[in-house]
Design an enzyme around this catalytic site. Sequence first.
Site, PDB file in Angstrom:
ATOM      1  N   TYR A   5       0.808  -1.216   0.000  1.00 23.63           N
ATOM      2  CA  TYR A   5       0.000   0.000   0.000  1.00 23.63           C
ATOM      3  C   TYR A   5       0.846   1.273   0.000  1.00 23.63           C
ATOM      4  O   TYR A   5       1.684   1.480   0.870  1.00 23.63           O
ATOM      5  CB  TYR A   5      -0.892  -0.007   1.233  1.00 23.63           C
ATOM      6  CG  TYR A   5      -2.007   0.999   1.195  1.00 23.63           C
ATOM      7  CD1 TYR A   5      -3.195   0.725   0.536  1.00 23.63           C
ATOM      8  CD2 TYR A   5      -1.875   2.229   1.820  1.00 23.63           C
ATOM      9  CE1 TYR A   5      -4.235   1.647   0.510  1.00 23.63           C
ATOM     10  CE2 TYR A   5      -2.902   3.153   1.804  1.00 23.63           C
ATOM     11  CZ  TYR A   5      -4.073   2.865   1.138  1.00 23.63           C
ATOM     12  OH  TYR A   5      -5.095   3.773   1.117  1.00 23.63           O
ATOM     13  N   SER A  36       1.452  -7.672   2.060  1.00 24.79           N
ATOM     14  CA  SER A  36       0.396  -6.749   2.488  1.00 24.79           C
ATOM     15  C   SER A  36      -0.582  -6.508   1.323  1.00 24.79           C
ATOM     16  O   SER A  36      -1.195  -7.465   0.852  1.00 24.79           O
ATOM     17  CB  SER A  36       1.028  -5.450   2.996  1.00 24.79           C
ATOM     18  OG  SER A  36       0.085  -4.695   3.699  1.00 24.79           O
ATOM     19  N   GLN A  37      -0.720  -5.278   0.826  1.00 29.71           N
ATOM     20  CA  GLN A  37      -1.606  -5.047  -0.317  1.00 29.71           C
ATOM     21  C   GLN A  37      -1.185  -5.932  -1.486  1.00 29.71           C
ATOM     22  O   GLN A  37      -2.028  -6.475  -2.218  1.00 29.71           O
ATOM     23  CB  GLN A  37      -1.574  -3.587  -0.747  1.00 29.71           C
ATOM     24  CG  GLN A  37      -2.412  -3.304  -1.982  1.00 29.71           C
ATOM     25  CD  GLN A  37      -2.230  -1.871  -2.506  1.00 29.71           C
ATOM     26  OE1 GLN A  37      -3.054  -1.027  -2.291  1.00 29.71           O
ATOM     27  NE2 GLN A  37      -1.125  -1.612  -3.199  1.00 29.71           N
ATOM     28  N   ASP A  88       0.431  -8.596  14.320  1.00 27.50           N
ATOM     29  CA  ASP A  88       0.136  -7.643  13.243  1.00 27.50           C
ATOM     30  C   ASP A  88      -1.122  -6.843  13.567  1.00 27.50           C
ATOM     31  O   ASP A  88      -2.216  -7.404  13.657  1.00 27.50           O
ATOM     32  CB  ASP A  88      -0.060  -8.448  11.950  1.00 27.50           C
ATOM     33  CG  ASP A  88      -0.052  -7.580  10.702  1.00 27.50           C
ATOM     34  OD1 ASP A  88      -0.286  -6.365  10.798  1.00 27.50           O
ATOM     35  OD2 ASP A  88       0.199  -8.142   9.618  1.00 27.50           O
ATOM     36  N   HIS A 139       3.431  -6.068  11.496  1.00 27.14           N
ATOM     37  CA  HIS A 139       3.149  -6.174  10.074  1.00 27.14           C
ATOM     38  C   HIS A 139       4.394  -6.405   9.209  1.00 27.14           C
ATOM     39  O   HIS A 139       4.263  -6.754   8.044  1.00 27.14           O
ATOM     40  CB  HIS A 139       2.409  -4.925   9.611  1.00 27.14           C
ATOM     41  CG  HIS A 139       1.801  -5.059   8.252  1.00 27.14           C
ATOM     42  ND1 HIS A 139       1.003  -6.117   7.897  1.00 27.14           N
ATOM     43  CD2 HIS A 139       1.884  -4.282   7.150  1.00 27.14           C
ATOM     44  CE1 HIS A 139       0.625  -5.982   6.644  1.00 27.14           C
ATOM     45  NE2 HIS A 139       1.136  -4.880   6.170  1.00 27.14           N
TER      46      HIS A 139
END
Lengths: 322, 322, 322, 322, 322, 322
Positions: free
Chosen positions: E92, E186-187, E272, E302
Amino acid sequence: MPFPDLIQPELGAYRSAVEMPADFAAFWEATIAEARAIGGAVSIVPADTTLKAVEAFDVTFPGFGGHPIKGWLVLPAVRSGRLPLLVQYVGYGGGRGFPHEQLHWAASGYAYFRMDTRGQGSGWSTGATADPVGTTPSIPGVMTKGILDKQDYYYRRVFTDAVRAIDMLVAQEFVDAERIAVCGGSQGGGIALAAAGIDGRIRAVMPDVPFLCDYPRAVQKAGRDPYLEIVRFLAQHRDKKAKVFETLGYFDGVNFARQAKAAALFSVAVMDDVCPPSTVYGAFNAYAGADKSIEEYEFNNHEGGQAFQDRAQMLWLARRFS
Amino acid sequence: MPFPDLIQPELGAYRSAVEMPADFAAFWEATIAEARAIGGAVSIVPADTTLKAVEAFDVTFPGFGGHPIKGWLVLPAVRSGRLPLLVQYVGYGGGRGFPHEQLHWAASGYAYFRMDTRGQGSGWSTGATADPVGTTPSIPGVMTKGILDKQDYYYRRVFTDAVRAIDMLVAQEFVDAERIAVCGGSQGGGIALAAAGIDGRIRAVMPDVPFLCDYPRAVQKAGRDPYLEIVRFLAQHRDKKAKVFETLGYFDGVNFARQAKAAALFSVAVMDDVCPPSTVYGAFNAYAGADKSIEEYEFNNHEGGQAFQDRAQMLWLARRFS
Amino acid sequence: MPFPDLIQPELGAYRSAVEMPADFAAFWEATIAEARAIGGAVSIVPADTTLKAVEAFDVTFPGFGGHPIKGWLVLPAVRSGRLPLLVQYVGYGGGRGFPHEQLHWAASGYAYFRMDTRGQGSGWSTGATADPVGTTPSIPGVMTKGILDKQDYYYRRVFTDAVRAIDMLVAQEFVDAERIAVCGGSQGGGIALAAAGIDGRIRAVMPDVPFLCDYPRAVQKAGRDPYLEIVRFLAQHRDKKAKVFETLGYFDGVNFARQAKAAALFSVAVMDDVCPPSTVYGAFNAYAGADKSIEEYEFNNHEGGQAFQDRAQMLWLARRFS
Amino acid sequence: MPFPDLIQPELGAYRSAVEMPADFAAFWEATIAEARAIGGAVSIVPADTTLKAVEAFDVTFPGFGGHPIKGWLVLPAVRSGRLPLLVQYVGYGGGRGFPHEQLHWAASGYAYFRMDTRGQGSGWSTGATADPVGTTPSIPGVMTKGILDKQDYYYRRVFTDAVRAIDMLVAQEFVDAERIAVCGGSQGGGIALAAAGIDGRIRAVMPDVPFLCDYPRAVQKAGRDPYLEIVRFLAQHRDKKAKVFETLGYFDGVNFARQAKAAALFSVAVMDDVCPPSTVYGAFNAYAGADKSIEEYEFNNHEGGQAFQDRAQMLWLARRFS
Amino acid sequence: MPFPDLIQPELGAYRSAVEMPADFAAFWEATIAEARAIGGAVSIVPADTTLKAVEAFDVTFPGFGGHPIKGWLVLPAVRSGRLPLLVQYVGYGGGRGFPHEQLHWAASGYAYFRMDTRGQGSGWSTGATADPVGTTPSIPGVMTKGILDKQDYYYRRVFTDAVRAIDMLVAQEFVDAERIAVCGGSQGGGIALAAAGIDGRIRAVMPDVPFLCDYPRAVQKAGRDPYLEIVRFLAQHRDKKAKVFETLGYFDGVNFARQAKAAALFSVAVMDDVCPPSTVYGAFNAYAGADKSIEEYEFNNHEGGQAFQDRAQMLWLARRFS
Amino acid sequence: MPFPDLIQPELGAYRSAVEMPADFAAFWEATIAEARAIGGAVSIVPADTTLKAVEAFDVTFPGFGGHPIKGWLVLPAVRSGRLPLLVQYVGYGGGRGFPHEQLHWAASGYAYFRMDTRGQGSGWSTGATADPVGTTPSIPGVMTKGILDKQDYYYRRVFTDAVRAIDMLVAQEFVDAERIAVCGGSQGGGIALAAAGIDGRIRAVMPDVPFLCDYPRAVQKAGRDPYLEIVRFLAQHRDKKAKVFETLGYFDGVNFARQAKAAALFSVAVMDDVCPPSTVYGAFNAYAGADKSIEEYEFNNHEGGQAFQDRAQMLWLARRFS
């Protein structure tokens, strides 16, 4: 956050007031000689990876006190003749990590060595090297380990390791001793600068947002650790200021800069509140070598130029070592 | 901040699941024997203060490895016969400070000794004791120094120092060996509990919001350092969890509690996010001694009961040692 | 954190621009006279403690408006003749706490009195004294209670209590009226300075990182409460600036300093963002007494010198009162 | 931030365990009777504004102890007959502000009165009303002023003011005594609920994210001030818990809810960490009136529904008072 | 920080309650068909670098709406035959950065493509791809761009780009269409999972601490952005919850997992608070493919496994594609 | 917090160094002409509220590109002849909210229009207006949307909307075109200043703590968003500084001020770290109109004067428009 330190044009004009101890060169000459006299064993073992375009090796070499120091050596799989050497030192708290990280130097044709930092290697990447020396009362972190005695200060051991790494590498058949460069970011940049100030074999140094420079200024301007470890130490040891700064004079990047002759590419971040930009200019402006330049990142904090600076380094060094 | 851990009635019912290593007692027996075998010199020198109602002495004694450990000894100026002894251990990061601090025990008629903690003494009060042993890669702070090997773990040295302090003190003519108490807050409470678990000469122990208890629970519930040093170490050394907790089993206050027989006055703070209250109850409920009680401070964080608890300790101990 | 205010050499050269109200002395003369005229009862009752080397008493005396004010009196158990007196005032939010705290003055041979602060005593130690006077709209805390009228301002009552404590103590047979000293940290230092500016019986004053000095500068430089209570008040009462600073002129440590003649030992912390160091130098440089000195803690925030300063105070006062 | 308290469906099912003091109703009956017996003067003066569609008045009326309390009265410029009345109480720290604020009630045809809160009026809007009653040791803020005695507790005065405001308003010729509503957000909602619990003349109450409800739960779940003022008080006054909660029982919105009969429109915010949603449901589920409903804002913190809730209130009240 | 979500064994047992829209597959089939019908130009141009062991190319291809999407393609310099393909999507706020970053896949013999994310590329690395589509009222960030209509939602465009990248790559002569893998952190992990759920050509997927999974749970448990963008949107648009979650159902990683058949290596971090671990297990447990496993990082937030996970991915994929 | 920027007297003397592009006026003339040429439909529909003293309308009008822009129009219920017009623009992130908010202008006899801001309306109040134009890579928020090209920059569209709102309003029969005023706080103040710089029909402008002024200074002095969006953009796009500031020159409040002739009432907050006070004085001192004044709030951060400033505006404007 507003700019935490000087901005241009005052920033570029800043000159450090750090004093050079009279026996600075002698101290380091003796320190390196002592480590070389102790010597120790070297081990270079192929690392177990999936990498094909490069070859990686797990290296152990003798550093300060003959203590075993680890590092990753990565070579282009396809190579011929002696290679230019690039040694990278690591930022505060980190370790050598894994051999598959940071492949751009080996992929560009360099013999690439990333040296572990003794006793660290737990903060943001892992290391495998002990610091087998104890400490007087100190603040958590390494900044104040042995800070009351220059012979006992932590970075005396680390900077010696940095030079001893080069001793080990120049002895290898794949290294071209006429093309030795060192680099590093933050603490790694401070170590690189120290190595360049001690070891005349180094032809190029690339300190990226270097730490460990201009301590008297740094403790006034830093907004975050690790310089503040020194502040916290002095907050308790209220009667030790003179002694602390006497020791730090022997480990200040400004003084190493005054001795260094290699071509130099610095970087500085104007919003940096970890390594305040004036402390970097303090070292840069004091740098004795004639071939020096600095990349300035106006709107960056301590992350500095990151991949932009990597690219700048690759181009700058290629122009000098090709 | 809301309550960070269990509250009553669940809190008081909590039982720790920490495992007791089979060779726990043997490990500590061997460790103490080794330190005693090394021995070392004791020095007790009058301190330079303006104090008149009490007398203060600067003490050095041999701890783990025979290393010199410092402490302040404070005695009532007017005294006769052997005195009850109160040894205090110090919280994380602190040192023995100055002899004019914390005079309430000596002013109440005790021989009072405050032991320095090796290598700390820079965080909120000053110390004067080195830890002359190095470390493998570790997180800043002492929690992970040598944590991959129980023989090398930092607290093996500290807990040994704590017992060796008593060895030194019981040899003095002003100490009544039948009335020995230990106390401390946070880390000091953890050390006191360890001492009581190792050394049967101790007749009373007063762990105040003790640290170093029930590590597997503590790393899940603590919201602030220093337990989080272990979390950060494991965040990098992702493959070392089993080894870390194997080591910690030999240093867990729950296990010391299972061995201790002295009268005990614990304290716990229900809003404590440094030493989560369940970890304190983990030790308290495991405590083997029959004469045990706990003061609970419902609306306090790690500061706990402070002067309220000091007063409670003075009254509680007077009832047992008068 | 970088230094939040001036550093040396500019710091030591700072002079406050606070104005002295023409009727400053008259205001305080009338205020004290009014309180003395009201009078009230004194009660000195033995406290219930385990202490043996010192004796502690629970004291109540009449302060401003004749309101009952509490304090702990602690005397050496072994004493003869009249004792030098040391009165300590307490920091913001705290109370007199317990008699077994802070025993170093009594243990050094002083009659020691710690005065409660009306209406506070809930923030970091407990008090037992009410402030039976209400308030106009104000910000939480006491800084703006009655701030729109100098007759109604909170500190008019507190500073009067401070002088009335001395009235009560000099009437006791164990006090040597020629050897009266006052001290305190932060707010306690501000109260001590006020007392020394009002009451000529005081021979020595030791303001430690004093609060309540140089308000116009303080509200510009403080980074944390409680000076910011005034800022928040003015942030809402946008039309009251002139009135607020008119009132504060009667309560400014700079103005008390201009009137004080006692020997003085100040302390200042250069990183202090609660009581900015320039405001302390504002008072110190204005201090009228000839025997004045200042301890400077360069790398400390508002904690200042702590036990270092306690030691410095004990030595400094012993040289003047022995 | 994750949800700080219960979520649905547990949230809606929550029942408060607050105890109702046996003399709760008698306490309030006596309190109001006492204030009425003292009486005092009323003043209603046109305010100086540019407003044309509404008329504003500066009002002073006698509250608890006959103390003068301020408020703004705003009426539609075009009006005939008696108007429905809407009294608004103000959130913690604020004051009545200016008459040109919050015009939607007067613009909708109500006689609108916004009551000042004594001694506050400095935090986010200005007030003009003193609280002429002093305090025992307390934490900054009003939550612990006089908390050790129900007769002396701060909110005894405020809740009485709230009822006395209605006494004053029903005496005016423009008010229709059959259509009286009260509202408020946060502290204002708590005051509105108290007023509805005490004063049967009130036909509608609209507590918006109300404060001052279910204290035993609130001090466990609140993440921010002002409930935490009570926690901080108990953190120091460690021996006063029973007394504090005994007092609070007379001021708990849950108990007022148990007595109230007016139509009620509550609101609650599920992410509220100032006024935890379970404490609001504690009051709502205890509310005795038959015509009650609650607006739930699932993803809001303490700001709650804001203009959405204003609109809901306007529609809800119009259906009841038209 | 304590664990922010479920821990083991509850964590591994968590099953998501996300609903699968009846026309989920049809929606995506139509979306991809529409993009393919629009088509657009492909450009693959050598990049200007110092790299020798690998070759880098600057690629532009048509994504959703035929919009030009950028990426870096890196191939081993020494290669023969068709190569396995590894496509990486980016986290992200980031962009494709520089071609000299992340060389471990190309150095291990893969055709490696790192796709830019439209309209991002400014947060922690730079991108070069516009999102030429506007937005209704939205919270800063992309999470709520067009969130009230599934046809207009931002990620409809991004996920389509991800599939169209594969369309472009399988058309190249150096790609082995039987060995296509996708990955991302992540994203990037969320996009990889979406691609695997839509595009059956993908044989292996490695979602690393994936984002964009189990939205109803995520908005309750996330402690930091970007999931909280949705919370803040709903905090204002208090009446849009149903519509928002209706849209998100078409973009939920749990639903893509229910459709995916590729071999899968997930990772999850138990501490996370950006991508709560239960949301990752929500997707993992729903994953339809038979060859699935998950690496768990117990003490990581994270950042997850970082270089440890890179190494695990390289080994895992080598076992499937060699 | 100490003052974040210049204080008096330096503050008032500050002059901005922003450069005026040679084609500034031409750029805006062409932009407005283009929007007018596109035109579009206007809709004014009664809003559904309980309000009686005022009438509210839901308005849609064509802005930049003919895009539909929303706003609330509120008129006094009792009115005759043409009314003075007050247009308010909204702060960053907010939307037009509800018609029952902010009634003081309509209640004072003005035709009051509150314009929605395209694509925002989700941060602290809700909006209903889309920005149907996409973006190149940008930082979350609108500050860097299209910032590399002045034709594409987000605020080109917003400022055009602001002028087009006036086009729409002057066409209504209830508006007196000789008495047009604009106002707004923060971003709203920046938009108001832009409108006054572009549109000569505006007779009075009241920028309250205006944003969007003196960008080169603002990015150096701001301590919080949204100016820092630009800093973060440049932190990644390290090579785009010149282009970014070239664009911003066309959107700088200082340049609009240099062109504006309306009577002006500014406000500034000296502790403002969102819109640093020097940037406000930069615009104020550059303001070309002769009738200009500024209200200064010395102890306020970005909240500025709030209801105090509303009152000041009402009085100031009444003196000019009555």
